[in-house]
Scaffold this motif. Sequence first.
Motif, PDB file in Angstrom:
ATOM      1  N   ALA A   1      14.505 -13.167  17.772  1.00 40.77           N
ATOM      2  CA  ALA A   1      14.413 -13.035  19.342  1.00 40.77           C
ATOM      3  C   ALA A   1      14.214 -11.690  19.748  1.00 40.77           C
ATOM      4  O   ALA A   1      13.806 -11.462  20.714  1.00 40.77           O
ATOM      5  CB  ALA A   1      15.581 -13.585  19.967  1.00 40.77           C
ATOM      6  N   MET A   2      14.537 -10.645  18.872  1.00 36.89           N
ATOM      7  CA  MET A   2      14.634  -9.472  19.307  1.00 36.89           C
ATOM      8  C   MET A   2      13.322  -9.059  19.177  1.00 36.89           C
ATOM      9  O   MET A   2      13.134  -7.578  19.569  1.00 36.89           O
ATOM     10  CB  MET A   2      15.494  -8.480  18.085  1.00 36.89           C
ATOM     11  CG  MET A   2      16.995  -8.660  18.511  1.00 36.89           C
ATOM     12  SD  MET A   2      17.558  -8.354  20.016  1.00 36.89           S
ATOM     13  CE  MET A   2      17.695  -6.550  19.762  1.00 36.89           C
ATOM     14  N   ILE A   3      12.166  -9.697  18.868  1.00 40.32           N
ATOM     15  CA  ILE A   3      10.749  -9.318  18.936  1.00 40.32           C
ATOM     16  C   ILE A   3      10.115 -10.148  20.306  1.00 40.32           C
ATOM     17  O   ILE A   3       9.592  -9.548  21.134  1.00 40.32           O
ATOM     18  CB  ILE A   3      10.065  -9.524  17.803  1.00 40.32           C
ATOM     19  CG1 ILE A   3      10.600  -8.947  16.637  1.00 40.32           C
ATOM     20  CG2 ILE A   3       8.646  -9.835  17.922  1.00 40.32           C
ATOM     21  CD1 ILE A   3      10.051  -8.865  15.166  1.00 40.32           C
ATOM     22  N   VAL A   4      10.475 -11.164  20.066  1.00 41.13           N
ATOM     23  CA  VAL A   4       9.972 -12.336  21.081  1.00 41.13           C
ATOM     24  C   VAL A   4      10.251 -11.976  22.561  1.00 41.13           C
ATOM     25  O   VAL A   4       9.557 -11.801  23.327  1.00 41.13           O
ATOM     26  CB  VAL A   4      10.396 -13.727  20.807  1.00 41.13           C
ATOM     27  CG1 VAL A   4       9.754 -14.806  22.111  1.00 41.13           C
ATOM     28  CG2 VAL A   4       9.803 -14.226  19.488  1.00 41.13           C
ATOM     29  N   LEU A   5      11.593 -11.813  22.789  1.00 37.14           N
ATOM     30  CA  LEU A   5      11.978 -11.503  24.349  1.00 37.14           C
ATOM     31  C   LEU A   5      11.401 -10.188  24.631  1.00 37.14           C
ATOM     32  O   LEU A   5      11.141 -10.231  25.840  1.00 37.14           O
ATOM     33  CB  LEU A   5      13.406 -11.817  24.384  1.00 37.14           C
ATOM     34  CG  LEU A   5      13.876 -13.262  24.109  1.00 37.14           C
ATOM     35  CD1 LEU A   5      15.366 -13.362  23.999  1.00 37.14           C
ATOM     36  CD2 LEU A   5      13.223 -14.129  24.846  1.00 37.14           C
TER      37      LEU A   5
ATOM     38  N   LYS B   1      -7.545 -14.591  19.641  1.00 34.65           N
ATOM     39  CA  LYS B   1      -7.674 -15.961  19.578  1.00 34.65           C
ATOM     40  C   LYS B   1      -6.300 -16.616  18.633  1.00 34.65           C
ATOM     41  O   LYS B   1      -5.894 -17.465  18.931  1.00 34.65           O
ATOM     42  CB  LYS B   1      -9.015 -16.368  19.179  1.00 34.65           C
ATOM     43  CG  LYS B   1      -9.929 -15.989  20.395  1.00 34.65           C
ATOM     44  CD  LYS B   1     -11.065 -16.899  20.192  1.00 34.65           C
ATOM     45  CE  LYS B   1     -11.957 -16.589  21.415  1.00 34.65           C
ATOM     46  NZ  LYS B   1     -13.502 -16.982  21.241  1.00 34.65           N
ATOM     47  N   ASP B   2      -6.237 -15.654  17.647  1.00 35.48           N
ATOM     48  CA  ASP B   2      -5.388 -16.068  16.372  1.00 35.48           C
ATOM     49  C   ASP B   2      -3.963 -15.343  16.953  1.00 35.48           C
ATOM     50  O   ASP B   2      -4.079 -14.242  17.096  1.00 35.48           O
ATOM     51  CB  ASP B   2      -5.722 -15.755  15.113  1.00 35.48           C
ATOM     52  CG  ASP B   2      -7.257 -16.674  14.753  1.00 35.48           C
ATOM     53  OD1 ASP B   2      -7.438 -17.718  15.060  1.00 35.48           O
ATOM     54  OD2 ASP B   2      -7.974 -16.034  14.114  1.00 35.48           O
ATOM     55  N   ALA B   3      -3.150 -16.055  16.193  1.00 33.55           N
ATOM     56  CA  ALA B   3      -1.624 -15.478  16.206  1.00 33.55           C
ATOM     57  C   ALA B   3      -1.278 -14.782  14.977  1.00 33.55           C
ATOM     58  O   ALA B   3      -1.687 -15.085  13.813  1.00 33.55           O
ATOM     59  CB  ALA B   3      -0.674 -16.694  16.595  1.00 33.55           C
TER      60      ALA B   3
ATOM     61  N   LYS C   1       2.972 -16.379  18.188  1.00 34.20           N
ATOM     62  CA  LYS C   1       2.896 -17.617  18.875  1.00 34.20           C
ATOM     63  C   LYS C   1       3.806 -18.030  19.994  1.00 34.20           C
ATOM     64  O   LYS C   1       3.217 -18.410  21.167  1.00 34.20           O
ATOM     65  CB  LYS C   1       2.869 -18.926  17.888  1.00 34.20           C
ATOM     66  CG  LYS C   1       1.777 -18.964  17.010  1.00 34.20           C
ATOM     67  CD  LYS C   1       2.160 -19.934  15.937  1.00 34.20           C
ATOM     68  CE  LYS C   1       1.262 -19.864  14.768  1.00 34.20           C
ATOM     69  NZ  LYS C   1       1.298 -20.861  13.433  1.00 34.20           N
ATOM     70  N   LEU C   2       4.938 -17.542  19.939  1.00 36.10           N
ATOM     71  CA  LEU C   2       5.949 -18.018  20.954  1.00 36.10           C
ATOM     72  C   LEU C   2       5.684 -16.979  22.326  1.00 36.10           C
ATOM     73  O   LEU C   2       5.992 -17.715  23.256  1.00 36.10           O
ATOM     74  CB  LEU C   2       7.373 -17.513  20.431  1.00 36.10           C
ATOM     75  CG  LEU C   2       8.051 -18.523  19.387  1.00 36.10           C
ATOM     76  CD1 LEU C   2       9.105 -18.055  18.497  1.00 36.10           C
ATOM     77  CD2 LEU C   2       8.463 -20.100  19.905  1.00 36.10           C
ATOM     78  N   VAL C   3       5.397 -15.874  22.022  1.00 38.05           N
ATOM     79  CA  VAL C   3       4.890 -14.855  23.105  1.00 38.05           C
ATOM     80  C   VAL C   3       3.640 -15.587  23.765  1.00 38.05           C
ATOM     81  O   VAL C   3       3.684 -15.577  25.096  1.00 38.05           O
ATOM     82  CB  VAL C   3       4.887 -13.500  22.634  1.00 38.05           C
ATOM     83  CG1 VAL C   3       3.996 -12.628  23.802  1.00 38.05           C
ATOM     84  CG2 VAL C   3       5.956 -12.882  22.174  1.00 38.05           C
ATOM     85  N   LYS C   4       2.662 -15.776  23.086  1.00 40.21           N
ATOM     86  CA  LYS C   4       1.644 -16.179  23.674  1.00 40.21           C
ATOM     87  C   LYS C   4       1.558 -17.853  24.535  1.00 40.21           C
ATOM     88  O   LYS C   4       1.220 -17.737  25.593  1.00 40.21           O
ATOM     89  CB  LYS C   4       0.151 -16.704  22.618  1.00 40.21           C
ATOM     90  CG  LYS C   4      -0.297 -15.352  22.056  1.00 40.21           C
ATOM     91  CD  LYS C   4      -1.265 -15.552  20.780  1.00 40.21           C
ATOM     92  CE  LYS C   4      -1.958 -14.419  20.450  1.00 40.21           C
ATOM     93  NZ  LYS C   4      -2.896 -14.254  21.528  1.00 40.21           N
TER      94      LYS C   4
ATOM     95  N   PHE D   1      -0.189 -22.949  20.971  1.00 39.66           N
ATOM     96  CA  PHE D   1       0.040 -22.998  19.417  1.00 39.66           C
ATOM     97  C   PHE D   1       1.072 -23.825  18.781  1.00 39.66           C
ATOM     98  O   PHE D   1       0.850 -24.426  17.557  1.00 39.66           O
ATOM     99  CB  PHE D   1       0.342 -21.392  18.954  1.00 39.66           C
ATOM    100  CG  PHE D   1      -0.738 -20.643  19.132  1.00 39.66           C
ATOM    101  CD1 PHE D   1      -1.812 -20.502  18.024  1.00 39.66           C
ATOM    102  CD2 PHE D   1      -0.876 -19.913  20.164  1.00 39.66           C
ATOM    103  CE1 PHE D   1      -2.519 -19.555  18.186  1.00 39.66           C
ATOM    104  CE2 PHE D   1      -1.981 -18.990  20.253  1.00 39.66           C
ATOM    105  CZ  PHE D   1      -2.820 -18.898  19.145  1.00 39.66           C
ATOM    106  N   LEU D   2       2.216 -24.273  19.566  1.00 41.18           N
ATOM    107  CA  LEU D   2       3.362 -24.973  19.075  1.00 41.18           C
ATOM    108  C   LEU D   2       3.418 -26.535  19.772  1.00 41.18           C
ATOM    109  O   LEU D   2       3.225 -26.455  21.021  1.00 41.18           O
ATOM    110  CB  LEU D   2       4.542 -24.030  19.330  1.00 41.18           C
ATOM    111  CG  LEU D   2       4.381 -22.640  18.665  1.00 41.18           C
ATOM    112  CD1 LEU D   2       5.355 -21.923  19.027  1.00 41.18           C
ATOM    113  CD2 LEU D   2       4.584 -23.087  17.243  1.00 41.18           C
ATOM    114  N   GLU D   3       3.654 -27.215  19.216  1.00 42.43           N
ATOM    115  CA  GLU D   3       3.878 -28.561  19.552  1.00 42.43           C
ATOM    116  C   GLU D   3       4.896 -28.769  20.743  1.00 42.43           C
ATOM    117  O   GLU D   3       4.895 -29.538  21.755  1.00 42.43           O
ATOM    118  CB  GLU D   3       4.466 -29.742  18.408  1.00 42.43           C
ATOM    119  CG  GLU D   3       3.391 -30.050  17.616  1.00 42.43           C
ATOM    120  CD  GLU D   3       3.719 -31.010  16.695  1.00 42.43           C
ATOM    121  OE1 GLU D   3       4.816 -31.909  16.854  1.00 42.43           O
ATOM    122  OE2 GLU D   3       3.458 -31.037  15.283  1.00 42.43           O
TER     123      GLU D   3
END
Length: 196
Positions: free
Chosen positions: A43-47, A120-122, A128-131, A172-174
Amino acid sequence: MTIYTQIIEACQPYWTVRDNDKHIPGSYAFARKLLDNYPNADAMIVLPAILMHDNGYANVPPETLLAGLTDSPNGFNADITRLHEIEGAKIARSILIKLHFDSEKIETICEIIDGHDSRKDALSLEDKLVKDSDKLWRFTAEAAVVAGQGWMGREPLEFLDYCLSKLEGWMFLEESVELAKEAANIARQELESGQN
């Protein structure tokens, strides 16, 4: 004051363009929801990345900010998209260094920002979470009005249908697909009832 509050405070001057004061908090809320499903994600990267991903638009010349609208996934021409990623990574680095953020995480965050639309790729689960969080905002009534009607000249419901037609290719994610459908259903109800 949490680190996220500090980042938000530092980002305020960059959120005055391109409706980032609406888009970023919306994307941040989706990122927090997605993270509940991915305890192994950092989360300390994503957020921090989602909070700063579009800051670079503040350094795009105003006359070209909404220029070159296309039917691309991000709605803007490649040069403008690329410029905001490069500038966004520079701004993020500057903010995080001032906040004495972990240097390894700074590099990862900047790498994610520098390619969050054009790549285009993660690179990782965090990417993936950010995109996905960035794109999930498009499925809200707010985005249908701001981005659909305001930026792209589409009727809000038409914009929502357009986004749903691109859903499988964008996410990217379900869990993101499910969140998008859920958000779109709520958005449709709000738009049809005139709540937005």
